[in-house]
Design an enzyme around this catalytic site. Structure first.
Site, short mmCIF file in Angstrom:
data_model
loop_
_atom_site.label_atom_id
_atom_site.label_comp_id
_atom_site.label_asym_id
_atom_site.label_seq_id
_atom_site.Cartn_x
_atom_site.Cartn_y
_atom_site.Cartn_z
N ARG A 70 5.35 -13.13 9.66
CA ARG A 70 5.79 -11.84 9.32
C ARG A 70 7.36 -11.80 10.09
NH1 ARG A 70 1.97 -7.86 9.02
NH2 ARG A 70 3.51 -6.38 9.27
N GLU A 90 0.74 -1.11 0.10
CA GLU A 90 -0.20 0.06 -0.01
C GLU A 90 0.85 1.21 -0.07
OE1 GLU A 90 -2.81 -0.25 3.22
OE2 GLU A 90 -3.58 1.71 2.65
N LYS A 130 3.92 0.91 9.95
CA LYS A 130 4.12 2.00 9.14
C LYS A 130 3.52 3.25 9.95
CE LYS A 130 3.14 -0.11 4.98
NZ LYS A 130 2.43 0.03 3.68
P1 ATP Z 1 1.22 -1.71 7.87
O1 ATP Z 1 0.36 -2.62 8.67
O2 ATP Z 1 2.52 -1.35 8.84
O3 ATP Z 1 0.70 -0.52 7.15
P2 ATP Z 1 1.55 -3.67 5.96
O4 ATP Z 1 2.01 -4.89 6.37
O5 ATP Z 1 0.03 -3.50 5.73
O6 ATP Z 1 2.02 -2.70 6.83
P3 ATP Z 1 1.59 -3.60 3.10
O7 ATP Z 1 2.03 -2.34 2.40
O8 ATP Z 1 0.12 -3.68 2.98
O9 ATP Z 1 2.16 -3.01 4.71
O10 ATP Z 1 2.56 -4.70 2.79
C1 ATP Z 1 2.75 -5.16 1.71
C2 ATP Z 1 3.27 -6.59 1.79
O11 ATP Z 1 4.30 -6.74 2.38
C3 ATP Z 1 2.03 -7.37 2.10
O12 ATP Z 1 1.88 -8.54 1.57
C4 ATP Z 1 2.47 -7.71 3.51
O13 ATP Z 1 1.86 -8.97 4.12
C5 ATP Z 1 3.98 -7.70 3.43
N1 ATP Z 1 4.48 -7.47 4.76
C6 ATP Z 1 4.48 -6.42 5.51
N2 ATP Z 1 5.17 -6.61 6.71
C7 ATP Z 1 5.74 -7.68 6.77
C8 ATP Z 1 6.66 -8.12 7.60
N3 ATP Z 1 6.99 -7.69 8.65
N4 ATP Z 1 7.05 -9.34 7.32
C9 ATP Z 1 6.70 -9.92 6.08
N5 ATP Z 1 6.01 -9.58 5.07
C10 ATP Z 1 5.50 -8.15 5.42
MG MG Z 2 -1.49 -3.54 4.63
#
Ligand code: ATP
Ligand code: MG
Length: 579
Positions: A283, A40, A293
């Site tokens: 994760r 995102e 984030k």
């Molecule tokens: P936040 O919840 O902090 O906004 P997010 O995980 O929703 O972060 P996205 O931009 O939606 O962020 O993530 C893009 C991809 O990266 C998704 O498929 C997510 O599952 C993966 N991802 C995010 N954080 C992690 C992590 N700590 N370990 C592994 N994969 C991750």
């Molecule tokens: Mg997300």
């Protein structure tokens, strides 16, 4: 003999790889492998994202498939083009190139057609409950929810209201489109979840074309299907959403209904339509780090760090600026493996990968971070020499460099002790030490300042211990580094430590929040003296400053005129010792 290609045999095995291998063997998806990385654009990528990037791009590369970069831009309120740009830069820096760049907003028309189809099938309805009422009706983990009074409204009425929602006739929040599944489901995600909400805001890609925006669970599975994704890899918190993912795809039958994807083909986006499989993995969590984030954004907004790429941040752009090689981050992700077990990885494991990479490849240089003057009294004051130093002790291909030498040197203040602690093998009054690449010096006089601190050391150099002389191999306990004072360049060196003082800054028990745990000493700036070759380095070049650690020329601020270095890592894990 195995029929697998060499790359496949060497690749680390894990359960997702195993699923892909089996799917290919069974001919599922026609043997195709298509993955996507779907960030995102509401912040910078962090090292957790690197795990997902390495996995998605890695699977595609290993099996001759494709990996898409897809911006999940369905929530325009939090999104920004700055993030769209940085995400692309960071994925490329990490060493991956997408086959196609897409936006979920490319599918807005398809999402809408799908919604009308659900309504016509009696699988979705327009609901007039307010957000607060929806919460009330939803029930809890232990109690079932209640049906919305609008659940059984006629299909024709829902269809008309949906069209009017799209046309902008209602205020934000006045109505939602909801799936009609099961308000008594043990899985709260299935209790008639929202599909569309009204949001009268512009979107960075589609401008004012839309005032209704789809929810993540709805948009994600459709995006995967219309892009022909075969394996939709996501983190464990989506496990409970998988029944919804599958429900939408079953209801919609995108492969069997080309009308739904016609708007895409009309725009030249013709991709195979698939029935993707969602697979969850754990994760990445790192100790001494926050990774949400929202929290990273707050650190930036509140000025607790100097931006998203402050070298103390866990973002990829910060790690790049800190001098972490992309290869080290890839190695780290590979070593972590891919499992369904949540765990917290020690930051030291990542730093270990960084040290390994830099130890093998970083050229060596000399720099003095806290200087003490050392004068060699048995050489003429104007004496000058150019010495040749190997750039790397093990890798001759890194060549040699010229290092100027004179009788006026800077040495590290901590390499001298007037009253040495036990086991001190460096310079003491009357004692000897080897000057790296020069020979053995003896400290004959300590000159102090008015406060009694060492100001200058007068030493004699034993000419018989210089390179090529019979005594060159004479043993002394310590060897120290130096730079020639008249030739040295002044540099700003930033010494970074962990941003947080506690292993779990997210732990809010005890009434403290992550921001209360910030390490006030996480950034210290010193004026250092560096050998001339270090001034000439290009931004982002990394070095080992002998005996001091790994450092990188700052990506933005370093120049020959004004050298600036960031400490990437100490030579050893100093935190492990403290614990
Ligand atoms: P936040 O919840 O902090 O906004 P997010 O995980 O929703 O972060 P996205 O931009 O939606 O962020 O993530 C893009 C991809 O990266 C998704 O498929 C997510 O599952 C993966 N991802 C995010 N954080 C992690 C992590 N700590 N370990 C592994 N994969 C991750
Ligand atoms: Mg997300």
């Amino acid at each position: 003999m195995s029929s697998q290609p060499a790359a496949a045999r060497e690749a680390p095995n894990h359960f997702i790889r195993q699923i892909v291998v089996e799917d290919r063997a069974a001919g599922r998806h026609g043997g195709r492998v298509a993955t996507r990385f779907p960030p995102e654009p509401n912040g910078y990528l962090h090292v957790g994202h690197a795990k997902s990037i390495c996995l998605n791009f890695g699977m595609a590369a290993e099996f001759g498939g494709v990996c898409h970069l897809r911006f999940d831009d369905t929530n325009p309120v939090k999104e920004d083009l700055e993030y769209v740009r940085s995400i692309q830069e960071d994925v490329r820096w990490l060493g991956f190139e997408w086959d196609v760049l897409l936006h979920a907003s490319d599918y807005f028309e398809t999402f809408y057609l799908c919604a009308e189809k659900l309504v016509r099938q009696g699988a979705a309805f327009v609901c007039d409950l307010s957000a607060e009422q929806v919460r009330e009706y939803r029930g809890t983990l232990t109690e079932p929810g209640r049906d919305s009074p609008w659940r059984e409204r006629p299909v024709a009425e829902s269809l008309e209201l949906l069209r009017r929602m799209r046309a902008g006739e209602f205020a934000d929040g006045a109505r939602t489109l909801r799936a009609k599944i099961d308000m008594a489901s043990g899985n709260i995600n299935l209790r008639d979840p929202a599909i569309y909400r009204i949001r009268k805001v512009g979107h960075q890609m589609t401008g004012d074309a839309w005032c209704i925006y789809p929810m993540y669970d709805y948009a994600h599975c459709i995006s995967d299907a219309v892009e022909g994704i075969t394996h939709s890899l996501c983190t464990l918190e989506f496990e409970d959403h998988r029944p919804l993912y599958d429900w939408f795809l079953r209801q919609l039958d995108l492969p069997g209904d080309p009308g739904l994807t016609a708007p895409l083909r009309a725009r030249g986006l013709s991709m195979p339509v698939s029935t993707p499989q969602q697979i969850e993995f754990s994760r990445l969590n790192l100790d001494y780090t926050v990774m949400s984030k929202r929290k990273l954004m707050a650190l930036v907004a509140d000025g607790l760090v100097d931006g998203w790429d402050d070298p103390r941040m866990p973002t990829l752009s910060a790690m790049r600026r800190r001098g972490f090689p992309a290869a080290a981050i890839r190695t780290f992700c590979e070593r972590l493996g891919v499992t369904k077990q949540n765990s917290v990885i020690e930051f030291g494991v990542l730093e270990g990968c960084v040290r390994e990479e830099l130890d093998a490849h970083a050229p060596r240089r000399m720099a003095v971070l806290e200087p003490l003057r050392l004068v060699i009294t048995n050489l003429p004051a104007g004496h000058e020499e150019t010495l040749r130093f190997a750039n790397h002790p093990k890798d001759e291909s890194l060549g040699t460099r010229a290092v100027p030498f004179s009788p006026q040197l800077w040495i590290e203040r901590e390499d001298f002790a007037e009253v040495p602690p036990k086991g001190f093998h460096r310079l003491v009054p009357g004692g000897e030490v080897r000057l790296r690449g020069v020979g053995i010096v003896r400290c004959v006089e300590l000159v102090k300042d008015a406060d009694g601190h060492a100001r200058e050391l007068h030493c004699t150099l034993d000419p018989d211990t210089r390179h090529g002389m019979p005594g060159a191999d004479r043993k002394v306990k310590g060897t120290i580094h130096w730079v020639s004072a008249p030739h040295a360049r002044e540099a700003e060196v930033r010494l970074y430590e962990r941003l947080f003082l506690v292993p779990d800054p997210d732990d809010e028990s005890g009434g403290k929040a992550y921001r209360d745990h910030i390490n006030p000493g996480s950034r210290r700036v010193v004026r250092a003296w560096i050998e001339p070759a270090l001034a000439l380095a290009l931004p982002e070049q990394g070095f080992q400053f002998e005996r001091m650690g790994y450092f990188v020329a700052d990506r933005y601020e370093h120049s020959d005129a004004r050298p600036v270095y960031n400490r990437t890592a100490t030579l050893r894990d100093t935190w492990a010792r403290r614990a």
